[in-house]
Motif scaffolding. Structure first.
Motif, PDB file in Angstrom:
ATOM      1  N   TYR A  42       0.829  -1.200   0.000  1.00  0.00           N
ATOM      2  CA  TYR A  42       0.000   0.000   0.000  1.00  0.00           C
ATOM      3  C   TYR A  42       0.868   1.257   0.000  1.00  0.00           C
ATOM      4  N   THR A  43       1.947   1.237   0.768  1.00  0.00           N
ATOM      5  CA  THR A  43       2.844   2.398   0.804  1.00  0.00           C
ATOM      6  C   THR A  43       3.471   2.637  -0.565  1.00  0.00           C
ATOM      7  N   ALA A  44       3.891   1.544  -1.226  1.00  0.00           N
ATOM      8  CA  ALA A  44       4.493   1.680  -2.548  1.00  0.00           C
ATOM      9  C   ALA A  44       3.490   2.214  -3.563  1.00  0.00           C
ATOM     10  N   ALA A  45       2.234   1.800  -3.454  1.00  0.00           N
ATOM     11  CA  ALA A  45       1.219   2.195  -4.432  1.00  0.00           C
ATOM     12  C   ALA A  45       0.645   3.576  -4.162  1.00  0.00           C
ATOM     13  N   LEU A  46       0.479   3.935  -2.889  1.00  0.00           N
ATOM     14  CA  LEU A  46      -0.260   5.147  -2.527  1.00  0.00           C
ATOM     15  C   LEU A  46       0.621   6.254  -1.965  1.00  0.00           C
ATOM     16  N   GLY A  47       1.874   5.945  -1.653  1.00  0.00           N
ATOM     17  CA  GLY A  47       2.727   6.936  -1.026  1.00  0.00           C
ATOM     18  C   GLY A  47       2.641   6.842   0.487  1.00  0.00           C
ATOM     19  N   PRO A  48       3.515   7.546   1.195  1.00  0.00           N
ATOM     20  CA  PRO A  48       3.598   7.394   2.654  1.00  0.00           C
ATOM     21  C   PRO A  48       2.330   7.801   3.394  1.00  0.00           C
ATOM     22  N   LEU A  50      -0.706   7.099   2.461  1.00  0.00           N
ATOM     23  CA  LEU A  50      -1.685   6.029   2.243  1.00  0.00           C
ATOM     24  C   LEU A  50      -3.116   6.580   2.191  1.00  0.00           C
ATOM     25  N   ARG A  51      -3.311   7.628   1.409  1.00  0.00           N
ATOM     26  CA  ARG A  51      -4.634   8.255   1.338  1.00  0.00           C
ATOM     27  C   ARG A  51      -5.511   7.561   0.311  1.00  0.00           C
ATOM     28  N   VAL A  52      -6.755   7.347   0.682  1.00  0.00           N
ATOM     29  CA  VAL A  52      -7.754   6.756  -0.216  1.00  0.00           C
ATOM     30  C   VAL A  52      -9.017   7.589  -0.108  1.00  0.00           C
ATOM     31  N   PRO A  53      -9.877   7.543  -1.128  1.00  0.00           N
ATOM     32  CA  PRO A  53     -11.120   8.335  -1.062  1.00  0.00           C
ATOM     33  C   PRO A  53     -12.051   7.807   0.022  1.00  0.00           C
ATOM     34  N   CYS A  54     -12.863   8.698   0.561  1.00  0.00           N
ATOM     35  CA  CYS A  54     -13.844   8.322   1.574  1.00  0.00           C
ATOM     36  C   CYS A  54     -15.079   7.780   0.868  1.00  0.00           C
ATOM     37  N   THR A  55     -15.215   6.469   0.852  1.00  0.00           N
ATOM     38  CA  THR A  55     -16.376   5.809   0.272  1.00  0.00           C
ATOM     39  C   THR A  55     -16.837   4.720   1.231  1.00  0.00           C
ATOM     40  N   PRO A  56     -18.086   4.273   1.117  1.00  0.00           N
ATOM     41  CA  PRO A  56     -18.589   3.247   2.035  1.00  0.00           C
ATOM     42  C   PRO A  56     -17.822   1.936   1.971  1.00  0.00           C
TER      43      PRO A  56
END
Length: 411
Positions: A42-48, A50-56
């Motif tokens: 996840y760190t490699a894919a999203l950066g340190p 680790l932010r993702v959109p707020c969805t259900p």
């Protein structure tokens, strides 16, 4: 026992539920290693961050991982009655969290029963390095406590619960990677699949004992062994394949109201859905997205990433129906019944068995007896020790981010 969902795999799940301290220690280390590998991916894919959109469908990855360590501490390192198993008081006063020394209020961050889903994106979560260090410290505490624990079902109950809880979150992390479109890098042993055959099993009328009893670990919603009369029925030997499902799509049935339930039609319209999730049709044929990469669709594979609404609509189109939970369990004992590649929607609502009493983790089952369907089986993302024919999974019917499909029964 079913083929190719071999007795060895089922035995592994049952052995873990009854396993002693040595088996548990190895499994807990395996689960934590997988969680840390997922953190790295996840760190490699999203950066340190680790932010993702707020969805259900999603949770912040740093919250998910911090919650895993918190959960183990809450029920083990911090619980004074952990040795009592299901008799432990869930409200017993806990010792302070280890993070308190660093000025982190772990309960305010990670207590899933008290921290609403959407608020998790606004929390001052520790960074990835802090979470990684805390997971290492938590595992060390857990293993030390396990070494001293009574080697009986009460003494090992919360260690088994913490293990399975972490395995569930590992599967959720795989779902999230598929949703976000990147490869999580974690591979699990796969259930072998013979060439797809369109065939059915006939099952005679009988009385099936549903629910677990006896030694070993049991989730609270599985308890309450009781007889269930089951009439004779005919059921698919394997989940519905893409070769069987795609004619429903290609004939324009997504746009035909007559095949859909009222809530299913609302769901279909809400997203203007014309085909299953992660699928597209090209001049070369159908393709499926897998971890962000498009590849030719294996028509012999079970159809997946389907909502319960889509499963119900296909059944209406095909003149079939979804099996009940009891029918699925009974059929799973028949030679030739193959399962383990996709979770399978059933026609049964998730409801308590007779005499249900919640275990100390009271929010595991009780809040979700709201009519959502039971899913049976397991998926390619399910850790083998979680693959058990009596396990009851439960998601709301619109969920198509999970690896879910279905099999059908005759009307």
């Amino acid at each position: 026992m079913a083929e190719p969902q071999s007795s060895a795999i089922v035995s592994e799940a049952e052995a873990l539920r009854r396993g002693g301290k040595a088996v548990l220690a190895q499994a807990l280390q395996d689960a934590r290693g997988r969680s840390l590998a997922l953190l790295d991916a996840y760190t490699a894919a999203l950066g340190p961050g680790l932010r993702v959109p707020c969805t259900p469908e999603l949770n912040p990855p740093l919250w998910e991982l911090g919650h895993i360590g918190w959960f183990a501490d809450w029920w083990l390192a911090r619980h004074p009655q952990r040795h009592l198993g299901v008799a432990a008081d869930p409200k017993a006063a806990r010792s302070p969290a280890r993070q308190a020394a660093r000025g982190v209020d772990a309960d305010a961050l990670y207590h899933s029963s008290e921290v609403p889903h959407d608020r998790r994106w606004q929390l001052p979560l520790p960074d990835a390095d802090a979470v990684r260090a805390d997971l290492a410290a938590s595992l060390a505490d857990t293993l030390a406590l396990l070494d001293e624990a009574p080697e009986n079902d009460d003494g090992l109950y919360f260690f088994r619960l913490a293990l399975f809880h972490e395995d569930m979150h590992a599967e959720a992390a795989m779902h999230m990677a598929q949703t976000l479109g990147f490869d999580p890098g974690v591979r699990l042993p796969q259930v072998g699949r013979a060439a797809h055959r369109t065939c059915s099993l006939g099952v005679d009328a009988t009385t099936w004992t549903q629910g677990r009893s006896g030694p070993g670990f049991t989730f609270d919603n599985e308890l309450g062994a009781h007889p269930v009369p089951v009439g004779a029925f005919e059921i698919d030997a394997q989940p519905v394949s893409w070769a069987q499902f795609l004619p429903f799509v290609e004939n324009g049935s997504y746009a035909q109201r007559r095949f859909w339930s009222a809530p299913g039609w609302i769901w279909r319209l809400s997203g203007e859905r014309q085909a299953p999730r992660h699928l597209r049709q090209t001049p070369q044929g159908w393709e499926q997205q897998r971890f962000g990469q498009w590849e030719a669709l294996d028509l012999s594979a079970p159809a997946r990433h389907l909502s319960a609404f889509e499963a119900q609509a296909w059944c209406a189109w095909a003149g079939r129906r979804l099996p009940t939970e009891a029918e699925w369990e009974l059929a799973s004992q028949q030679p030739g019944f193959r399962w383990g590649e996709v979770w399978e929607w059933t026609a049964s609502p998730f409801a308590p068995f007779p005499g249900f009493t919640p275990h100390p983790y009271v929010d595991y089952s009780q809040p979700w007896f709201d009519g959502r369907p039971v899913l049976k089986g397991a998926s390619a993302f399910t850790v083998p020790r979680m693959r058990h024919p009596q396990y009851r999974n439960y998601f709301t019917p619109e969920r198509n981010d999970i690896v879910a499909g279905f099999r059908s029964a005759a009307l």
